[in-house]
Design a protein around this motif. Structure first.
Motif, PDB file in Angstrom:
ATOM      1  N   THR A 267       0.771  -1.408  -0.503  1.00  0.00           N
ATOM      2  CA  THR A 267       0.259  -0.125   0.124  1.00  0.00           C
ATOM      3  C   THR A 267       0.757   1.662  -0.042  1.00  0.00           C
ATOM      4  OG1 THR A 267      -1.894  -1.084   1.303  1.00  0.00           O
ATOM      5  CG2 THR A 267      -1.855   1.136   1.132  1.00  0.00           C
ATOM      6  N   GLY A 268       0.880   2.246  -0.863  1.00  0.00           N
ATOM      7  CA  GLY A 268       1.464   3.101  -1.246  1.00  0.00           C
ATOM      8  C   GLY A 268       2.693   3.545  -2.061  1.00  0.00           C
ATOM      9  N   ALA A 269       3.069   2.059  -2.155  1.00  0.00           N
ATOM     10  CA  ALA A 269       4.358   1.988  -3.162  1.00  0.00           C
ATOM     11  C   ALA A 269       3.763   2.966  -4.238  1.00  0.00           C
ATOM     12  CB  ALA A 269       4.583   0.208  -3.603  1.00  0.00           C
ATOM     13  N   ASP A 270       4.884   3.502  -5.266  1.00  0.00           N
ATOM     14  CA  ASP A 270       5.002   4.158  -6.067  1.00  0.00           C
ATOM     15  C   ASP A 270       5.016   2.727  -7.406  1.00  0.00           C
ATOM     16  OD1 ASP A 270       5.109   5.727  -7.953  1.00  0.00           O
ATOM     17  OD2 ASP A 270       7.059   6.355  -8.301  1.00  0.00           O
ATOM     18  N   ILE A 271       3.613   2.362  -7.872  1.00  0.00           N
ATOM     19  CA  ILE A 271       4.287   0.992  -8.231  1.00  0.00           C
ATOM     20  C   ILE A 271       2.443   1.072  -9.354  1.00  0.00           C
ATOM     21  CG2 ILE A 271       3.868  -1.645  -9.178  1.00  0.00           C
ATOM     22  CD1 ILE A 271       5.558  -1.455  -6.687  1.00  0.00           C
ATOM     23  N   GLY A 272       2.688   0.962 -10.999  1.00  0.00           N
ATOM     24  CA  GLY A 272       1.295   0.679 -11.909  1.00  0.00           C
ATOM     25  C   GLY A 272       0.771   2.014 -11.688  1.00  0.00           C
ATOM     26  N   GLY A 273      -0.033   2.500 -12.410  1.00  0.00           N
ATOM     27  CA  GLY A 273      -0.640   3.861 -11.998  1.00  0.00           C
ATOM     28  C   GLY A 273      -1.740   3.499 -13.430  1.00  0.00           C
ATOM     29  N   SER A 274      -2.584   4.939 -14.359  1.00  0.00           N
ATOM     30  CA  SER A 274      -2.874   4.486 -15.672  1.00  0.00           C
ATOM     31  C   SER A 274      -2.448   4.372 -16.595  1.00  0.00           C
ATOM     32  CB  SER A 274      -3.186   5.994 -15.347  1.00  0.00           C
ATOM     33  OG  SER A 274      -4.744   5.911 -16.727  1.00  0.00           O
ATOM     34  N   PHE A 275      -3.219   3.233 -17.305  1.00  0.00           N
ATOM     35  CA  PHE A 275      -2.445   3.105 -18.653  1.00  0.00           C
ATOM     36  C   PHE A 275      -3.629   2.932 -19.839  1.00  0.00           C
ATOM     37  CE2 PHE A 275      -3.263  -0.927 -15.589  1.00  0.00           C
ATOM     38  CZ  PHE A 275      -3.941  -2.001 -17.309  1.00  0.00           C
ATOM     39  N   GLN A 276      -4.163   2.502 -21.310  1.00  0.00           N
ATOM     40  CA  GLN A 276      -4.832   2.262 -22.046  1.00  0.00           C
ATOM     41  C   GLN A 276      -3.783   0.868 -22.831  1.00  0.00           C
ATOM     42  OE1 GLN A 276      -7.172   4.967 -23.943  1.00  0.00           O
ATOM     43  NE2 GLN A 276      -6.802   4.279 -25.835  1.00  0.00           N
ATOM     44  N   LEU A 277      -4.260   0.086 -22.794  1.00  0.00           N
ATOM     45  CA  LEU A 277      -4.447  -1.259 -24.048  1.00  0.00           C
ATOM     46  C   LEU A 277      -5.534  -1.562 -24.677  1.00  0.00           C
ATOM     47  CD1 LEU A 277      -2.014  -2.967 -21.429  1.00  0.00           C
ATOM     48  CD2 LEU A 277      -1.498  -1.482 -23.910  1.00  0.00           C
ATOM     49  N   THR A 278      -5.800  -2.766 -25.233  1.00  0.00           N
ATOM     50  CA  THR A 278      -6.485  -2.873 -25.803  1.00  0.00           C
ATOM     51  C   THR A 278      -6.501  -4.385 -25.210  1.00  0.00           C
ATOM     52  OG1 THR A 278      -5.701  -1.870 -28.242  1.00  0.00           O
ATOM     53  CG2 THR A 278      -6.939  -3.865 -28.029  1.00  0.00           C
ATOM     54  N   ASP A 279      -8.423  -5.059 -24.983  1.00  0.00           N
ATOM     55  CA  ASP A 279      -8.308  -6.137 -24.981  1.00  0.00           C
ATOM     56  C   ASP A 279      -8.349  -7.660 -25.321  1.00  0.00           C
ATOM     57  OD1 ASP A 279     -10.580  -5.922 -25.634  1.00  0.00           O
ATOM     58  OD2 ASP A 279     -11.807  -5.893 -23.779  1.00  0.00           O
ATOM     59  N   HIS A 280      -8.650  -8.345 -25.526  1.00  0.00           N
ATOM     60  CA  HIS A 280      -9.015  -9.155 -26.830  1.00  0.00           C
ATOM     61  C   HIS A 280      -9.708  -9.534 -27.194  1.00  0.00           C
ATOM     62  CE1 HIS A 280     -10.895 -11.780 -23.214  1.00  0.00           C
ATOM     63  NE2 HIS A 280     -11.553 -11.926 -23.699  1.00  0.00           N
ATOM     64  N   THR A 281     -10.910  -8.554 -27.065  1.00  0.00           N
ATOM     65  CA  THR A 281     -12.125  -8.220 -27.755  1.00  0.00           C
ATOM     66  C   THR A 281     -11.634  -7.509 -28.900  1.00  0.00           C
ATOM     67  OG1 THR A 281     -13.205  -7.341 -26.722  1.00  0.00           O
ATOM     68  CG2 THR A 281     -13.904  -9.095 -26.554  1.00  0.00           C
ATOM     69  N   GLY A 282     -10.402  -6.337 -28.539  1.00  0.00           N
ATOM     70  CA  GLY A 282     -10.275  -5.289 -29.738  1.00  0.00           C
ATOM     71  C   GLY A 282     -10.522  -3.371 -28.875  1.00  0.00           C
ATOM     72  N   LYS A 283     -11.731  -4.331 -27.955  1.00  0.00           N
ATOM     73  CA  LYS A 283     -11.718  -3.046 -27.014  1.00  0.00           C
ATOM     74  C   LYS A 283     -10.501  -2.508 -26.484  1.00  0.00           C
ATOM     75  CE  LYS A 283     -15.129  -1.440 -23.727  1.00  0.00           C
ATOM     76  NZ  LYS A 283     -16.673  -2.136 -23.056  1.00  0.00           N
ATOM     77  N   PRO A 284     -11.212  -0.848 -26.336  1.00  0.00           N
ATOM     78  CA  PRO A 284      -9.316   0.067 -25.799  1.00  0.00           C
ATOM     79  C   PRO A 284      -9.735   0.111 -23.741  1.00  0.00           C
ATOM     80  CG  PRO A 284     -10.549   1.321 -27.301  1.00  0.00           C
ATOM     81  CD  PRO A 284     -11.490   0.108 -27.393  1.00  0.00           C
ATOM     82  N   ARG A 285      -9.104  -0.070 -23.030  1.00  0.00           N
ATOM     83  CA  ARG A 285      -9.099  -0.813 -21.649  1.00  0.00           C
ATOM     84  C   ARG A 285      -8.165   0.194 -20.675  1.00  0.00           C
ATOM     85  NH1 ARG A 285     -13.945  -3.556 -19.800  1.00  0.00           N
ATOM     86  NH2 ARG A 285     -14.365  -5.185 -21.348  1.00  0.00           N
ATOM     87  N   THR A 286      -8.559   1.091 -19.987  1.00  0.00           N
ATOM     88  CA  THR A 286      -8.024   1.327 -18.672  1.00  0.00           C
ATOM     89  C   THR A 286      -7.678   0.563 -17.391  1.00  0.00           C
ATOM     90  OG1 THR A 286      -9.083   2.878 -18.132  1.00  0.00           O
ATOM     91  CG2 THR A 286      -8.215   3.772 -20.018  1.00  0.00           C
ATOM     92  N   LEU A 287      -7.186   1.155 -16.744  1.00  0.00           N
ATOM     93  CA  LEU A 287      -7.684   0.901 -14.891  1.00  0.00           C
ATOM     94  C   LEU A 287      -8.646   1.000 -14.674  1.00  0.00           C
ATOM     95  CD1 LEU A 287      -5.818  -1.367 -13.192  1.00  0.00           C
ATOM     96  CD2 LEU A 287      -4.650   0.423 -12.344  1.00  0.00           C
ATOM     97  N   ALA A 288      -9.286   2.718 -14.879  1.00  0.00           N
ATOM     98  CA  ALA A 288     -10.115   3.407 -14.400  1.00  0.00           C
ATOM     99  C   ALA A 288     -11.473   2.056 -14.461  1.00  0.00           C
ATOM    100  CB  ALA A 288      -9.991   4.324 -14.828  1.00  0.00           C
ATOM    101  N   ASP A 289     -11.358   1.516 -15.983  1.00  0.00           N
ATOM    102  CA  ASP A 289     -12.641   1.094 -16.657  1.00  0.00           C
ATOM    103  C   ASP A 289     -13.069   0.232 -14.918  1.00  0.00           C
ATOM    104  OD1 ASP A 289     -12.197   2.490 -18.686  1.00  0.00           O
ATOM    105  OD2 ASP A 289     -11.941   0.470 -20.157  1.00  0.00           O
ATOM    106  N   PHE A 290     -12.522  -0.382 -14.747  1.00  0.00           N
ATOM    107  CA  PHE A 290     -12.587  -1.808 -13.400  1.00  0.00           C
ATOM    108  C   PHE A 290     -12.503  -1.326 -12.201  1.00  0.00           C
ATOM    109  CE2 PHE A 290      -9.900  -3.409 -16.970  1.00  0.00           C
ATOM    110  CZ  PHE A 290     -10.923  -4.653 -17.749  1.00  0.00           C
TER     111      PHE A 290
END
Length: 202
Positions: free
Chosen positions: A39-62
């Protein structure tokens, strides 16, 4: 087998990550996780990739779900199927609460891991699991934000049949999108189920 140079590369990067995780674990007392509390570690963050259906995804989507992020590749002979199987087992242990968990498999081999291949591989472990891919540059940027190291194993002449050396830990985010837990490779489905359950109950 990965070369000595490859393993040395991973070892030095892992030592740096271990120090960061140790410092994060020295924070205030919180939930009792079985894996490492980061908790509190400077790891990860926002990103945008494409899922296996071709849909753009961000961490915020979840947001609103507990999210597990794991980096791997579909041709991986051992670490990746082991971790994905452990996560599938954890989902089974969680029962109805598993609906509030999202597992994201980020490929470190976008050259071979097409959307179609990810669509066959990732949901085979659990229908809710999502495979993510992107350009080499996108994948590298996301991996760097997680302090994940990966590289094609050296000394392999076959351009299609090669292995990728990569970090094998998993990262768990709480429902608000904050990094909370790092799970070492081989910890087992019970550890995943316990720590996911702690965050689901929070």
């Amino acid at each position: 087998m990965p070369s000595q140079r490859s393993w040395t590369f991973i070892l030095y990067r892992w030592l740096a990550v271990s120090l960061l995780l140790a410092l994060a674990a020295c924070g205030p007392a919180g939930p009792q996780f079985m894996a490492t509390d980061i908790t509190g570690a400077d790891i990860g963050g926002s990103f945008q990739l494409t899922d296996h259906t071709g849909k753009p995804r961000t961490l915020a989507d979840f947001r609103g779900k507990v999210v597990v992020v794991f980096f791997g590749y579909t041709h991986c002979p051992d670490a990746c199927p082991t971790t994905m199987s452990e996560l599938a087992g954890a989902m089974k242990q969680l029962g109805d609460r598993a609906k509030e968990v999202q597992v994201l498999f980020v490929t470190v081999d976008p050259e071979r891991d097409s959307q179609q291949l990810l669509a066959q591989y990732v949901p085979a472990f659990h229908p809710s699991f999502i495979g993510l891919t992107g350009s080499d540059k996108q994948i590298r940027a996301v991996a760097d934000s997680f302090k994940v190291v990966f590289q094609r194993a050296s000394g392999q002449a076959d351009e299609k049949n090669y292995s990728v050396d990569h970090s094998t830990g998993s990262y768990i985010f709480d429902k608000t999108g904050k990094i909370r837990v790092f799970v070492n490779y081989g910890s087992g489905g019970t550890v995943f189920a316990h720590d996911l359950g702690v965050l689901l109950a929070a």
